[in-house]
Design a protein around this motif. Structure first.
Motif, PDB file in Angstrom:
ATOM      1  N   ARG A   1       1.506  12.764   2.263  1.00 29.35           N
ATOM      2  CA  ARG A   1       2.732  11.790   1.874  1.00 29.35           C
ATOM      3  C   ARG A   1       3.838  12.603   2.627  1.00 29.35           C
ATOM      4  O   ARG A   1       4.165  13.822   2.891  1.00 29.35           O
ATOM      5  CB  ARG A   1       3.185  11.660   0.524  1.00 29.35           C
ATOM      6  N   PHE A   2       4.895  11.731   3.401  1.00 28.97           N
ATOM      7  CA  PHE A   2       6.173  12.327   3.899  1.00 28.97           C
ATOM      8  C   PHE A   2       6.977  11.203   4.006  1.00 28.97           C
ATOM      9  O   PHE A   2       6.803  10.231   3.758  1.00 28.97           O
ATOM     10  CB  PHE A   2       5.805  12.983   5.324  1.00 28.97           C
ATOM     11  N   GLU A   3       8.154  11.736   4.745  1.00 28.58           N
ATOM     12  CA  GLU A   3       9.358  10.792   4.952  1.00 28.58           C
ATOM     13  C   GLU A   3       9.282  10.641   6.418  1.00 28.58           C
ATOM     14  O   GLU A   3       9.533  11.557   7.180  1.00 28.58           O
ATOM     15  CB  GLU A   3      10.764  11.316   4.604  1.00 28.58           C
ATOM     16  N   ASP A   4       9.475   9.479   6.973  1.00 33.00           N
ATOM     17  CA  ASP A   4       9.375   9.169   8.280  1.00 33.00           C
ATOM     18  C   ASP A   4      10.705   9.360   8.837  1.00 33.00           C
ATOM     19  O   ASP A   4      11.789   9.482   8.017  1.00 33.00           O
ATOM     20  CB  ASP A   4       8.520   7.802   8.770  1.00 33.00           C
ATOM     21  N   ASN A   5      10.810   8.967  10.079  1.00 32.88           N
ATOM     22  CA  ASN A   5      12.416   9.271  10.712  1.00 32.88           C
ATOM     23  C   ASN A   5      13.230   7.974  10.294  1.00 32.88           C
ATOM     24  O   ASN A   5      14.398   8.445  10.380  1.00 32.88           O
ATOM     25  CB  ASN A   5      12.117   9.182  12.207  1.00 32.88           C
ATOM     26  N   GLY A   6      12.695   7.059   9.539  1.00 33.72           N
ATOM     27  CA  GLY A   6      13.466   6.094   9.068  1.00 33.72           C
ATOM     28  C   GLY A   6      13.824   6.247   7.725  1.00 33.72           C
ATOM     29  O   GLY A   6      14.221   5.291   6.871  1.00 33.72           O
ATOM     30  N   GLU A   7      13.540   7.530   7.275  1.00 31.00           N
ATOM     31  CA  GLU A   7      13.863   7.791   5.877  1.00 31.00           C
ATOM     32  C   GLU A   7      13.100   7.006   4.900  1.00 31.00           C
ATOM     33  O   GLU A   7      13.481   6.930   3.616  1.00 31.00           O
ATOM     34  CB  GLU A   7      15.134   7.902   5.511  1.00 31.00           C
ATOM     35  N   ARG A   8      11.960   6.482   5.146  1.00 26.34           N
ATOM     36  CA  ARG A   8      10.986   5.601   4.355  1.00 26.34           C
ATOM     37  C   ARG A   8      10.104   6.714   3.878  1.00 26.34           C
ATOM     38  O   ARG A   8       9.217   7.310   4.506  1.00 26.34           O
ATOM     39  CB  ARG A   8      10.402   4.407   4.983  1.00 26.34           C
ATOM     40  N   ARG A   9       9.633   6.453   2.626  1.00 25.26           N
ATOM     41  CA  ARG A   9       8.505   7.184   1.926  1.00 25.26           C
ATOM     42  C   ARG A   9       7.156   6.672   2.364  1.00 25.26           C
ATOM     43  O   ARG A   9       6.941   5.359   1.905  1.00 25.26           O
ATOM     44  CB  ARG A   9       8.531   7.481   0.337  1.00 25.26           C
ATOM     45  N   VAL A  10       6.340   7.271   3.107  1.00 24.08           N
ATOM     46  CA  VAL A  10       5.086   6.556   3.294  1.00 24.08           C
ATOM     47  C   VAL A  10       3.809   7.661   3.154  1.00 24.08           C
ATOM     48  O   VAL A  10       4.092   8.842   2.936  1.00 24.08           O
ATOM     49  CB  VAL A  10       5.032   6.686   5.045  1.00 24.08           C
TER      50      VAL A  10
END
Length: 393
Positions: free
Chosen positions: A66-75
């Motif tokens: 799990r991580f936060e992408d460049n769009g600050e979405r939790r993915v």
């Protein structure tokens, strides 16, 4: 600055020889799946975190990338293919026929402790039937699993089944401990139950459970899976979303664990909408399946190229290219060597690529065909170019 070529732990490259074996297994499974009316599905590697979280139990959440992408979405990276399937059915329900029978062969990712048969990126091969409650769906899944294993060459294996109804009213912690029975044995299970403050007699209680009516129906169809169907009341499987029958497959003589598992999960799709749909499926653990096939020498000789057309001299190069064109027109995979180097090097090239046939052009109308006998001896035949395609099996 020189960069050291390396791969991350738990992640792998597959060179052509291994990739050919993987493709052989994939193609075999696909043919069986499609023969029963299952259709392909592909889903993204990344999903929104809330789509995946909470569907696999505490251990699944811990192992999920799990991580936060460049769009600050939790993915999160795809942990299995069942939850994404449930999301697809809920999202596209008006576009899909019911029952929806699909297969999916894609990578999944888990932050595992790596060991034999266990990696952090690995391929799963799933089949699922959505939207039909009939026990016939479960029977069909079992028949397909049985058929896949036979097509791959396995002769002795067990398809183990149980019903999650056998665990109703039992502490989930106790279920996960009892599920370790094969790994730690009866005394190990009892000891761990005691350590957790749980009743150690739960093991005997579950072991004495008779087959449920649903399981008995499956056992009544035992002849459809060649007598390899075994009822085991302690089988639990760790995933929280199972609601009915659960399945695992073990290969006799292969001790790295089961090569696949699945079951019925009638409530999972209801997590994405109010309308719950009955569902049942199975996933092959692809890497363990590959390991088991290696151990039992079940792979045939595999080569994407069937024929190497050699170039004895630059004067005959055009003839060699034309021979390659002729063979490919007859649906024979043929590679023409790219340069008139010494013939011994061209023969070694064919051997390294495991190409079974080597063609040596003599003139525009005549060739020499070389292959190996079952005893490993080189067999040479001189023939007309017209007869060449028929001489290649």
């Amino acid at each position: 600055m020189k960069i050291e070529p390396r791969t991350l732990k738990g992640f792998r490259d597959f060179l052509p020889k291994e990739a050919r074996k993987r493709q052989y297994v994939i193609d075999t499974l696909k043919k069986v799946f499609e023969s029963y009316g299952f259709e392909p599905l592909e889903t993204p590697a990344l999903e929104y975190g809330d789509i995946l979280l909470g569907k696999y139990g505490d251990e699944g959440d811990k192992l999920m990338y799990r991580f936060e992408d460049n769009g600050e979405r939790r993915v999160a990276l795809r942990y299995d293919q069942t939850v994404p399937l449930a999301r697809v059915v809920a999202q596209y329900q008006n576009d899909l026929p019911l029952p929806f029978k699909r297969y999916q062969i894609q990578n999944v990712w888990r932050a595992e402790n790596t060991q034999k048969g266990r990696f952090r990126e690995f391929l799963q091969c799933d089949i699922d039937t959505i939207g039909e409650k009939s026990v016939g769906c479960d029977v069909e899944i079992l028949i397909i699993v049985d058929s896949c294993l036979k097509k791959l060459g396995f002769e002795t294996f067990k398809v183990i089944i149980n019903d999650r109804a056998n665990f109703e009213g039992i502490n989930p912690q106790a279920i996960s401990i009892i599920d370790k029975l094969k790994k730690i044995g009866p005394e190990g299970v009892k000891e761990e139950l005691r350590q957790r403050g749980l009743d150690e007699s739960l093991l005997e209680q579950i072991q004495s459970k008779p087959p449920t009516e649903w399981i008995q129906t499956l056992l009544n169809n035992k002849e459809l899976v060649s007598g390899n169907l075994v009822y085991e009341p302690t089988l639990a499987r760790g995933l929280d979303y199972y609601t009915g029958v659960i399945i695992e497959v073990e290969i006799e003589g292969f001790d790295a664990g089961s090569v696949g598992g699945g079951g019925r999960y009638d409530d999972l799709i209801g997590m994405f909408e109010n309308n719950s749909l009955p569902s049942v499926g199975f996933a092959f653990g692809f890497d363990r399946l590959m390991e088991a096939m290696e151990e039992k020498n079940l792979f045939p000789q595999l080569s994407t190229t069937k024929v190497l057309v050699t170039v004895p001299s630059s004067e005959i190069e055009d003839t060699a290219w034309n021979i390659g064109i002729l063979l490919r027109s007859k649906n024979i995979n043929a590679e023409t060597y790219l340069n008139a180097i010494p013939m011994e090097k061209q023969f070694k090239y064919a051997e390294k690529k495991e190409i079974p046939y080597v063609v040596i052009p003599i003139n525009e109308n005549e060739v020499e065909l070389r292959t190996k006998s079952s005893a490993g001896e080189i067999v040479k035949q001189t023939m007309s170019l017209e007869d060449l395609p028929n001489a290649i099996n």
